[in-house]
Design a protein around this motif. Sequence first.
Motif, PDB file in Angstrom:
ATOM      1  N   ALA A   2       0.829  -1.203   0.000  1.00 62.26           N
ATOM      2  CA  ALA A   2       0.000   0.000   0.000  1.00 62.26           C
ATOM      3  C   ALA A   2       0.863   1.252   0.000  1.00 62.26           C
ATOM      4  N   ARG A   3       2.008   1.210   0.711  1.00 60.91           N
ATOM      5  CA  ARG A   3       2.905   2.369   0.746  1.00 60.91           C
ATOM      6  C   ARG A   3       3.499   2.608  -0.642  1.00 60.91           C
ATOM      7  N   GLN A   4       3.879   1.528  -1.327  1.00 59.75           N
ATOM      8  CA  GLN A   4       4.420   1.651  -2.681  1.00 59.75           C
ATOM      9  C   GLN A   4       3.395   2.288  -3.618  1.00 59.75           C
ATOM     10  N   ASP A   5       2.151   1.853  -3.520  1.00 66.83           N
ATOM     11  CA  ASP A   5       1.081   2.426  -4.351  1.00 66.83           C
ATOM     12  C   ASP A   5       0.900   3.913  -4.038  1.00 66.83           C
ATOM     13  N   ALA A   6       0.944   4.240  -2.764  1.00 65.33           N
ATOM     14  CA  ALA A   6       0.798   5.639  -2.360  1.00 65.33           C
ATOM     15  C   ALA A   6       1.959   6.473  -2.891  1.00 65.33           C
ATOM     16  N   LEU A  10       1.852   9.627  -5.406  1.00 65.34           N
ATOM     17  CA  LEU A  10       2.519  10.891  -5.074  1.00 65.34           C
ATOM     18  C   LEU A  10       3.490  11.296  -6.179  1.00 65.34           C
ATOM     19  N   HIS A  11       4.169  10.323  -6.757  1.00 66.74           N
ATOM     20  CA  HIS A  11       5.076  10.617  -7.868  1.00 66.74           C
ATOM     21  C   HIS A  11       4.314  11.255  -9.028  1.00 66.74           C
ATOM     22  N   LYS A  12       3.175  10.659  -9.378  1.00 63.46           N
ATOM     23  CA  LYS A  12       2.354  11.216 -10.459  1.00 63.46           C
ATOM     24  C   LYS A  12       1.865  12.614 -10.099  1.00 63.46           C
ATOM     25  N   SER A  13       1.489  12.796  -8.856  1.00 57.62           N
ATOM     26  CA  SER A  13       1.018  14.094  -8.383  1.00 57.62           C
ATOM     27  C   SER A  13       2.140  15.135  -8.464  1.00 57.62           C
ATOM     28  N   LEU A  14       3.347  14.747  -8.066  1.00 60.11           N
ATOM     29  CA  LEU A  14       4.491  15.666  -8.127  1.00 60.11           C
ATOM     30  C   LEU A  14       4.813  16.044  -9.576  1.00 60.11           C
ATOM     31  N   ILE A  15       4.746  15.074 -10.472  1.00 63.82           N
ATOM     32  CA  ILE A  15       5.019  15.344 -11.901  1.00 63.82           C
ATOM     33  C   ILE A  15       3.975  16.319 -12.452  1.00 63.82           C
ATOM     34  N   ALA A  16       2.710  16.086 -12.117  1.00 66.49           N
ATOM     35  CA  ALA A  16       1.638  16.955 -12.612  1.00 66.49           C
ATOM     36  C   ALA A  16       1.800  18.373 -12.059  1.00 66.49           C
ATOM     37  N   LEU A  78      13.024  10.577  -4.992  1.00 67.54           N
ATOM     38  CA  LEU A  78      12.316   9.382  -5.465  1.00 67.54           C
ATOM     39  C   LEU A  78      13.246   8.500  -6.288  1.00 67.54           C
ATOM     40  N   LYS A  79      13.995   9.118  -7.201  1.00 65.77           N
ATOM     41  CA  LYS A  79      14.929   8.359  -8.045  1.00 65.77           C
ATOM     42  C   LYS A  79      16.020   7.704  -7.209  1.00 65.77           C
ATOM     43  N   ALA A  80      16.456   8.410  -6.164  1.00 68.47           N
ATOM     44  CA  ALA A  80      17.532   7.887  -5.311  1.00 68.47           C
ATOM     45  C   ALA A  80      17.039   6.859  -4.307  1.00 68.47           C
ATOM     46  N   GLY A  81      15.718   6.751  -4.168  1.00 69.35           N
ATOM     47  CA  GLY A  81      15.165   5.791  -3.223  1.00 69.35           C
ATOM     48  C   GLY A  81      15.101   6.291  -1.790  1.00 69.35           C
ATOM     49  N   THR A  82      15.271   7.591  -1.599  1.00 71.79           N
ATOM     50  CA  THR A  82      15.236   8.153  -0.245  1.00 71.79           C
ATOM     51  C   THR A  82      13.962   8.933   0.038  1.00 71.79           C
ATOM     52  N   ILE A  93       8.367   8.649   6.716  1.00 76.61           N
ATOM     53  CA  ILE A  93       7.396   9.721   6.898  1.00 76.61           C
ATOM     54  C   ILE A  93       6.022   9.133   6.580  1.00 76.61           C
ATOM     55  N   PRO A  94       5.041   9.324   7.462  1.00 82.75           N
ATOM     56  CA  PRO A  94       3.712   8.754   7.202  1.00 82.75           C
ATOM     57  C   PRO A  94       3.131   9.246   5.871  1.00 82.75           C
ATOM     58  N   VAL A  95       2.438   8.353   5.190  1.00 86.72           N
ATOM     59  CA  VAL A  95       1.840   8.674   3.893  1.00 86.72           C
ATOM     60  C   VAL A  95       0.863   9.845   4.019  1.00 86.72           C
ATOM     61  N   ALA A  96       0.155   9.936   5.136  1.00 86.49           N
ATOM     62  CA  ALA A  96      -0.784  11.046   5.328  1.00 86.49           C
ATOM     63  C   ALA A  96      -0.044  12.383   5.266  1.00 86.49           C
ATOM     64  N   ARG A  97       1.155  12.452   5.850  1.00 84.21           N
ATOM     65  CA  ARG A  97       1.945  13.690   5.797  1.00 84.21           C
ATOM     66  C   ARG A  97       2.405  13.963   4.372  1.00 84.21           C
ATOM     67  N   LEU A  98       2.826  12.919   3.687  1.00 85.32           N
ATOM     68  CA  LEU A  98       3.271  13.092   2.305  1.00 85.32           C
ATOM     69  C   LEU A  98       2.112  13.498   1.395  1.00 85.32           C
ATOM     70  N   ASN A  99       0.907  13.005   1.684  1.00 84.59           N
ATOM     71  CA  ASN A  99      -0.255  13.432   0.905  1.00 84.59           C
ATOM     72  C   ASN A  99      -0.524  14.916   1.113  1.00 84.59           C
ATOM     73  N   ALA A 100      -0.353  15.363   2.355  1.00 86.52           N
ATOM     74  CA  ALA A 100      -0.602  16.773   2.665  1.00 86.52           C
ATOM     75  C   ALA A 100       0.506  17.672   2.126  1.00 86.52           C
ATOM     76  N   LEU A 101       1.747  17.200   2.210  1.00 82.97           N
ATOM     77  CA  LEU A 101       2.906  17.979   1.777  1.00 82.97           C
ATOM     78  C   LEU A 101       3.869  17.037   1.054  1.00 82.97           C
ATOM     79  N   PRO A 102       3.620  16.800  -0.235  1.00 83.44           N
ATOM     80  CA  PRO A 102       4.362  15.768  -0.966  1.00 83.44           C
ATOM     81  C   PRO A 102       5.872  15.975  -1.017  1.00 83.44           C
ATOM     82  N   PHE A 103       6.342  17.186  -0.825  1.00 84.87           N
ATOM     83  CA  PHE A 103       7.782  17.418  -0.889  1.00 84.87           C
ATOM     84  C   PHE A 103       8.404  17.526   0.503  1.00 84.87           C
TER      85      PHE A 103
END
Length: 154
Positions: A2-6, A10-16, A78-82, A93-103
């Motif tokens: 589920a984290r990988q999917d999230a 987020l990657h798609k969201s960042l690109i957009a 993301l590319k570096a895996g970090t 970092i919790p996915v909820a935080r990344l959803n709120a602030l992807p960077f």
Amino acid sequence: MARQDALLRLHKSLIARRTELRKRLGLELEELAHIKHSSASGDAADAAFDASGEEISSTLAELEAKELAQIERALRRLKAGTYGKCEVCAIKIPVARLNALPFSTLCVKCQREMELDGGWAADHVGTDWGRISDGNPMEDREFRLADIESDLGK
């Protein structure tokens, strides 16, 4: 999984968002260039209005440029895996935080500590900000801010 999917979402969201910001910045910079090159017409009030509009557009472009830089950094992570790991304590970092602030690069705990410390205070421990030097090497004098402050109440 589920984290990988999230993270993929987020990657798609960042690109957009990166694409959108690049487009907006390009338009804003064109607009600023157009304003600067357009002939000045009108009175002082028109000039002041144009200047304030230009300042607002410039400030917005600056904020968007900062956000774009943060997004670019997140994509590199993301590319570096970090991506998704706190830069200070290395916990996820919790996915909820990344959803709120992807960077986001810090977990909530480390972010709080940084904000409480002022973010850079640890680098300047022991610095006496009450003293300044005029920087003239020929004249090695030191001033205290208290000596040069004036009483504005008088």
